[in-house]
Design an enzyme around this catalytic site. Structure first.
Site, PDB file in Angstrom:
ATOM      1  N   LYS A   5       0.885  -1.187   0.000  1.00  0.00           N
ATOM      2  CA  LYS A   5       0.000   0.000   0.000  1.00  0.00           C
ATOM      3  C   LYS A   5       0.907   1.217   0.000  1.00  0.00           C
ATOM      4  O   LYS A   5       1.633   1.457   0.948  1.00  0.00           O
ATOM      5  CB  LYS A   5      -0.855  -0.022   1.264  1.00  0.00           C
ATOM      6  CG  LYS A   5      -2.234   0.524   1.181  1.00  0.00           C
ATOM      7  CD  LYS A   5      -2.411   1.994   0.882  1.00  0.00           C
ATOM      8  CE  LYS A   5      -2.386   2.881   2.101  1.00  0.00           C
ATOM      9  NZ  LYS A   5      -1.964   4.257   1.741  1.00  0.00           N
ATOM     10  N   GLU A  60       7.632  -0.358  12.360  1.00  0.00           N
ATOM     11  CA  GLU A  60       8.702   0.656  12.309  1.00  0.00           C
ATOM     12  C   GLU A  60       8.038   2.009  12.475  1.00  0.00           C
ATOM     13  O   GLU A  60       7.464   2.536  11.522  1.00  0.00           O
ATOM     14  CB  GLU A  60       9.429   0.587  10.952  1.00  0.00           C
ATOM     15  CG  GLU A  60      10.190  -0.694  10.699  1.00  0.00           C
ATOM     16  CD  GLU A  60      11.509  -0.749  11.466  1.00  0.00           C
ATOM     17  OE1 GLU A  60      11.832   0.202  12.200  1.00  0.00           O
ATOM     18  OE2 GLU A  60      12.203  -1.768  11.329  1.00  0.00           O
ATOM     19  N   CYS A 110      12.484   9.335  10.284  1.00  0.00           N
ATOM     20  CA  CYS A 110      12.086   8.771  11.583  1.00  0.00           C
ATOM     21  C   CYS A 110      13.254   8.771  12.559  1.00  0.00           C
ATOM     22  O   CYS A 110      13.078   8.959  13.750  1.00  0.00           O
ATOM     23  CB  CYS A 110      11.557   7.362  11.393  1.00  0.00           C
ATOM     24  SG  CYS A 110      12.693   6.329  10.463  1.00  0.00           S
TER      25      CYS A 110
HETATM   26  P1  NAD Z   1       1.134   7.509   8.612  1.00  0.00           P
HETATM   27  O1  NAD Z   1       1.048   6.613   9.780  1.00  0.00           O
HETATM   28  O2  NAD Z   1       0.192   8.653   8.538  1.00  0.00           O
HETATM   29  O3  NAD Z   1       0.911   6.698   7.259  1.00  0.00           O
HETATM   30  C1  NAD Z   1       1.738   5.612   6.913  1.00  0.00           C
HETATM   31  C2  NAD Z   1       0.969   4.708   5.965  1.00  0.00           C
HETATM   32  O4  NAD Z   1      -0.094   4.092   6.694  1.00  0.00           O
HETATM   33  C3  NAD Z   1       0.333   5.407   4.772  1.00  0.00           C
HETATM   34  O5  NAD Z   1       0.490   4.586   3.626  1.00  0.00           O
HETATM   35  C4  NAD Z   1      -1.135   5.495   5.181  1.00  0.00           C
HETATM   36  O6  NAD Z   1      -2.003   5.542   4.079  1.00  0.00           O
HETATM   37  C5  NAD Z   1      -1.313   4.207   5.947  1.00  0.00           C
HETATM   38  N1  NAD Z   1      -2.426   4.185   6.898  1.00  0.00           N
HETATM   39  C6  NAD Z   1      -3.017   5.233   7.527  1.00  0.00           C
HETATM   40  N2  NAD Z   1      -3.992   4.793   8.349  1.00  0.00           N
HETATM   41  C7  NAD Z   1      -4.034   3.445   8.235  1.00  0.00           C
HETATM   42  C8  NAD Z   1      -4.804   2.405   8.852  1.00  0.00           C
HETATM   43  N3  NAD Z   1      -5.757   2.695   9.747  1.00  0.00           N
HETATM   44  N4  NAD Z   1      -4.554   1.127   8.519  1.00  0.00           N
HETATM   45  C9  NAD Z   1      -3.581   0.827   7.633  1.00  0.00           C
HETATM   46  N5  NAD Z   1      -2.810   1.745   7.023  1.00  0.00           N
HETATM   47  C10 NAD Z   1      -3.025   3.047   7.317  1.00  0.00           C
HETATM   48  O7  NAD Z   1       2.645   7.998   8.527  1.00  0.00           O
HETATM   49  P2  NAD Z   1       3.285   9.027   7.515  1.00  0.00           P
HETATM   50  O8  NAD Z   1       2.824  10.392   7.899  1.00  0.00           O
HETATM   51  O9  NAD Z   1       3.098   8.565   6.115  1.00  0.00           O
HETATM   52  O10 NAD Z   1       4.853   8.860   7.853  1.00  0.00           O
HETATM   53  C11 NAD Z   1       5.463   9.557   8.876  1.00  0.00           C
HETATM   54  C12 NAD Z   1       5.642   8.671  10.106  1.00  0.00           C
HETATM   55  O11 NAD Z   1       6.329   7.479   9.730  1.00  0.00           O
HETATM   56  C13 NAD Z   1       6.521   9.317  11.150  1.00  0.00           C
HETATM   57  O12 NAD Z   1       5.961   9.103  12.426  1.00  0.00           O
HETATM   58  C14 NAD Z   1       7.848   8.583  11.018  1.00  0.00           C
HETATM   59  O13 NAD Z   1       8.632   8.589  12.173  1.00  0.00           O
HETATM   60  C15 NAD Z   1       7.412   7.214  10.624  1.00  0.00           C
HETATM   61  N6  NAD Z   1       8.489   6.500   9.909  1.00  0.00           N
HETATM   62  C16 NAD Z   1       9.137   5.465  10.526  1.00  0.00           C
HETATM   63  C17 NAD Z   1      10.183   4.810   9.889  1.00  0.00           C
HETATM   64  C18 NAD Z   1      10.914   3.660  10.543  1.00  0.00           C
HETATM   65  O14 NAD Z   1      11.575   2.905   9.822  1.00  0.00           O
HETATM   66  N7  NAD Z   1      10.837   3.496  11.849  1.00  0.00           N
HETATM   67  C19 NAD Z   1      10.555   5.200   8.603  1.00  0.00           C
HETATM   68  C20 NAD Z   1       9.870   6.243   8.002  1.00  0.00           C
HETATM   69  C21 NAD Z   1       8.821   6.883   8.665  1.00  0.00           C
END
Ligand code: NAD
Length: 481
Positions: free
Chosen positions: A176, A251, A285
């Site tokens: 996704k 993650e 992140c």
């Molecule tokens: P987000 O949680 O808003 O979205 C991430 C993904 O999840 C998107 O594809 C979104 O469409 C999907 N999503 C949203 N709601 C969902 C649900 N209820 N069920 C399933 N999927 C759903 O995060 P973001 O704003 O895209 O990314 C930023 C965040 O990601 C920050 O908190 C960052 O720290 C974290 N991040 C972590 C890592 C790591 O490796 N630890 C790497 C990159 C980003």
């Protein structure tokens, strides 16, 4: 410069397909529209799940000798390298990041496939001695269908980070992509499918997280979830996954601290601050969002960091400046809100703190807060922007306490010339990875993941492969012994 198609599709069951509804993708540098992409519906997600399920159950990914998967993965790496320039342009335009960093994402993606190609024919079990009358050994089976949810900040490399080990282990995958930045992943998958994988092995859908993302993670057709994203979404996914007890890799976010002791190599530290908090506009992140500085050098380092921030070039990703726009207007507004809260709580704003109002795109000024207290929101909450909180400390003990004092635990850093002190800190820091004297040291070979609200499970490195298999023990009664 490459032409960018005005409309993009999802990849389901071996075909690029449209949907009734479309999502708009904007250019963060200009705040204008860039393209549209098919918005997958729940029915589209279901078709992708069925295709992956069929592929996994057919055994097509595991029937041949593992060397077949090695060949697929190496071919994929070649195909990705061939589209790196075009893909970088698309990713830079839709995400705002620098063209050079966007290209690095494609090269890193290729490296993930090369790295896990090297492991695809070495997923070996163990033989367990049980004495006469028995033979016992373990085999690693693929999980089956892996649902992978990708965020917008490094969509191409994060997609490859999970996809490569999943395929190496023989899983079928439904990915996704993020609503804000899905196009680079289409270029990636277009390259990947040229390797001739079995139909249904890879499916890529873009859609609303709360709708199709939530559908994927609550489906009984899924055997594993790999989620990279924010803490609230991770928590929601874990609740959904609980119904079917689906194993998950999480993650999540971070609020990582670097500790700079008085004997620090100043040049080394400043280079790390520059990449640690300003790379990708701080939307990382594992960003260095807190800098803990020993009192003796505090004023000198604060001044140097402010000069560094004020000297950064700011501009469009395609011109490879030091600081690029953040991904969206909403992201920019959220960063500004957290900055205002920090000021209200008494943090001293040394530079920045607001958007570049004279620029059209979503540009945040490089921001440094000084004299931050560990209990302030700016020291505890993930900002996900180019905002650094500097906190003074007096002793090693106090530095560790502050560094460990948030709900997160993704990475941490120690900057000192004293190896014993560095090792003492390494032992005591609550984080999945500790950098010594260089922020972001490591690579695709080094395991990555968090503790606490930063999540669990590890991606990257050899260790990650074992998230994509399950152990089966085979115990045999040997007659006549
Ligand atoms: P987000 O949680 O808003 O979205 C991430 C993904 O999840 C998107 O594809 C979104 O469409 C999907 N999503 C949203 N709601 C969902 C649900 N209820 N069920 C399933 N999927 C759903 O995060 P973001 O704003 O895209 O990314 C930023 C965040 O990601 C920050 O908190 C960052 O720290 C974290 N991040 C972590 C890592 C790591 O490796 N630890 C790497 C990159 C980003």
């Amino acid at each position: 410069m490459y032409p960018i198609a005005s409309h993009w599709l999802n990849y389901i069951d071996g075909d690029w397909v449209d949907s009734a509804q479309h999502l708009s993708v904007n250019n963060p540098g200009t705040a204008g529209p860039l393209a549209t992409i098919a918005q997958a519906s729940v029915e589209d997600a279901e078709r992708a799940l069925l295709a992956a399920r069929r592929c996994a159950d057919s055994g097509e990914l595991t029937r041949a000798r593992p060397a077949q998967r090695v060949s697929w993965l190496l071919r994929i790496a070649e195909e990705i390298r061939a589209v790196a320039d075009e893909g970088a342009w698309v990713l830079c335009q839709e995400n705002g990041k620098s063209l050079a960093d966007a290209r690095d994402e494609f090269i890193e993606a290729a490296r993930y496939f090369e790295y896990y190609a090297g492991m695809a024919d070495k997923i070996e079990g163990t033989s367990i001695p049980l004495g006469n009358g028995y033979m016992d050994f373990t085999v690693y089976d693929p999980m089956g269908v892996s649902a992978q949810i990708v965020p917008w900040n490094f969509p191409v490399s994060i997609c490859a980070r999970s996809l490569a080990p999943a395929l190496a282990a023989g899983n079928a995958v439904v990915i996704k992509s993020p609503e804000l930045s899905p196009l680079g992943m289409c270029v990636l998958v277009r390259a990947i499918v040229k390797a001739g994988l079995p139909q249904g092995a890879i499916n890529l859908i873009c859609g609303r997280g709360r709708e199709v993302g939530a559908h994927l993670v609550s489906s009984a057709k899924v055997d594993q979830i790999v989620f990279t994203g924010s803490v609230p979404t991770g928590q929601s996914i874990l609740r959904d996954a609980a119904a079917n007890a689906i194993p998950s890799v999480m993650e999540l976010g971070g609020k990582s601290a670097a500790i700079a002791f008085a004997d620090v190599d100043r040049k080394q530290l400043l280079a790390s601050v520059k990449s640690g908090i300003f790379f990708n506009a701080g939307q990382v992140c594992s960003a260095m969002s807190r800098l803990l500085v020993q009192r003796e050098i505090y004023e000198d380092i604060v001044q140097a960091v402010v000069e560094l921030a004020e000297g950064l070039s700011v501009g469009l990703g395609q011109d490879n400046p030091d600081l690029t726009p953040v991904v969206s207007a909403a992201q920019l507004a959220g960063i500004e809100t957290l900055c205002r809260r920090a000021v209200d709580e008494g943090a001293v704003l040394a530079t920045g703190g607001e958007a570049h109002s004279e620029l059209t795109g979503h540009f945040m000024r490089p921001t440094v807060f000084r004299d931050v207290r560990a209990d302030m929101c700016i020291a505890r909450e993930e900002v996900f922007g180019p905002v650094l909180a500097i906190i003074p400390f007096d002793s090693e003990e106090q530095a560790i306490e502050i560094a460990n004092g948030t709900d997160f635990g993704l990475v941490a850093g120690v900057f000192t010339q004293d190896i014993s002190r560095a090792m003492r800190c390494v032992r005591r820091l609550r984080a999945g990875q500790v950098f010594v004297n260089e922020w972001y040291a490591g690579g695709i070979e080094t395991p990555f993941g968090g503790v606490g609200l930063s999540g669990f499970g590890r991606e990257k490195g050899q260790e990650a492969l074992y998230s994509y298999v399950r152990t089966k023990n085979v115990a045999i009664r040997v007659a006549g012994e």
